[in-house]
Scaffold this active site. Sequence first.
Site, PDB file in Angstrom:
ATOM      1  CE1 TYR A  64     -11.060  15.320  25.119  1.00 27.19           C
ATOM      2  CE2 TYR A  64      -9.718  14.674  23.232  1.00 27.19           C
ATOM      3  CZ  TYR A  64     -10.453  14.337  24.359  1.00 27.19           C
ATOM      4  OH  TYR A  64     -10.588  13.026  24.699  1.00 27.19           O
TER       5      TYR A  64
ATOM      6  CG  HIS B  86      -4.210   0.574   5.621  1.00 27.34           C
ATOM      7  ND1 HIS B  86      -5.579   0.680   5.514  1.00 27.34           N
ATOM      8  CD2 HIS B  86      -3.879  -0.591   4.998  1.00 27.34           C
ATOM      9  CE1 HIS B  86      -6.048  -0.371   4.848  1.00 27.34           C
ATOM     10  NE2 HIS B  86      -5.034  -1.155   4.530  1.00 27.34           N
TER      11      HIS B  86
ATOM     12  CE1 TYR C 225     -18.378  12.598  24.304  1.00 26.16           C
ATOM     13  CE2 TYR C 225     -16.667  14.026  23.429  1.00 26.16           C
ATOM     14  CZ  TYR C 225     -17.112  13.147  24.390  1.00 26.16           C
ATOM     15  OH  TYR C 225     -16.284  12.807  25.417  1.00 26.16           O
TER      16      TYR C 225
ATOM     17  CG  HIS D 108      -8.927  -1.998   1.797  1.00 23.22           C
ATOM     18  ND1 HIS D 108      -8.067  -1.620   0.789  1.00 23.22           N
ATOM     19  CD2 HIS D 108      -8.121  -2.468   2.780  1.00 23.22           C
ATOM     20  CE1 HIS D 108      -6.820  -1.872   1.150  1.00 23.22           C
ATOM     21  NE2 HIS D 108      -6.829  -2.387   2.355  1.00 23.22           N
TER      22      HIS D 108
ATOM     23  CD  GLU E 270      -3.039  -0.920   0.122  1.00 20.53           C
ATOM     24  OE1 GLU E 270      -2.837  -0.132  -0.824  1.00 20.53           O
ATOM     25  OE2 GLU E 270      -4.048  -1.630   0.215  1.00 20.53           O
TER      26      GLU E 270
ATOM     27  CG  HIS F 117      -7.304  -4.955   6.610  1.00 16.74           C
ATOM     28  ND1 HIS F 117      -6.946  -6.007   5.804  1.00 16.74           N
ATOM     29  CD2 HIS F 117      -6.914  -3.837   5.925  1.00 16.74           C
ATOM     30  CE1 HIS F 117      -6.359  -5.555   4.698  1.00 16.74           C
ATOM     31  NE2 HIS F 117      -6.327  -4.239   4.757  1.00 16.74           N
TER      32      HIS F 117
END
Length: 236
Positions: A209, A93, A114, A156, A74, A95
């Site tokens: 935050y 990335h 939220y 994916h 990838e 799965h």
Amino acid sequence: MTDHLDLREEMIAICLRMNASGLNTGAAGNLSVRVEGGLLITPSGVAYDKMRPEQIVEMDWEGRYYGDFVPSSEWRFHYDILKARPDVDAVLHSHAINCSILACCRLDIPPVHYMIGVSGGDVVKCSAYAPFGTAELSVEALSALEDRMACLLGNHGVIALGKTPAKAFAVLEEVENLARVYIGTRMLGGGVILGKEEMDVVLERFKSYGKQAGEAVDATVKNRVEPPPHGGPKRL
Ligand SMILES: [Zn+2]
């Protein structure tokens, strides 16, 4: 002598943590980080628990890789995202199962909780499908990631972005949690989706935050997260 040794070790630690936390399975998933003159990316076909710092692959901005190890299959979207998004320095990335379930149904995650604000907006978009490793997938991912720190990849998985690998990991962890909450609410007939006005307040509050003591919060931010009044040094 390996360049960026600490960073390479941190990348392996994040990948191991991703699998140990149930946010990825087996050899799926990959991580890249911007460095001077290019990026570092996890190699193809090396299990995380066997991965050594020198096996992390370096690429330049011409899309060439260096050394004996081939970059992740990838590599293309990692390269394209880091090139197109100077605001982020790490691309993670995986799965993750709940993100993948929604991605296989081609569902966006709406503002049902939220905490979706950590993704930078009020929805985590699911991209159209494109085969893994293709330039077409980069185009779809970049489109779903516009103004966002995360997206689902159709049929994916998920992509999370951050200024550091640890911050991208935190986004991934939260988006997987949101996916699980959203699936659960759908199973109970559908949750209450927050409206635009409610989410505008959340997104404003997210600007202040997670600040540490002494870290400045932009005074122009409305709806700031305020700590209680500071009473002085630590009491004995
Ligand atoms: Zn994948």
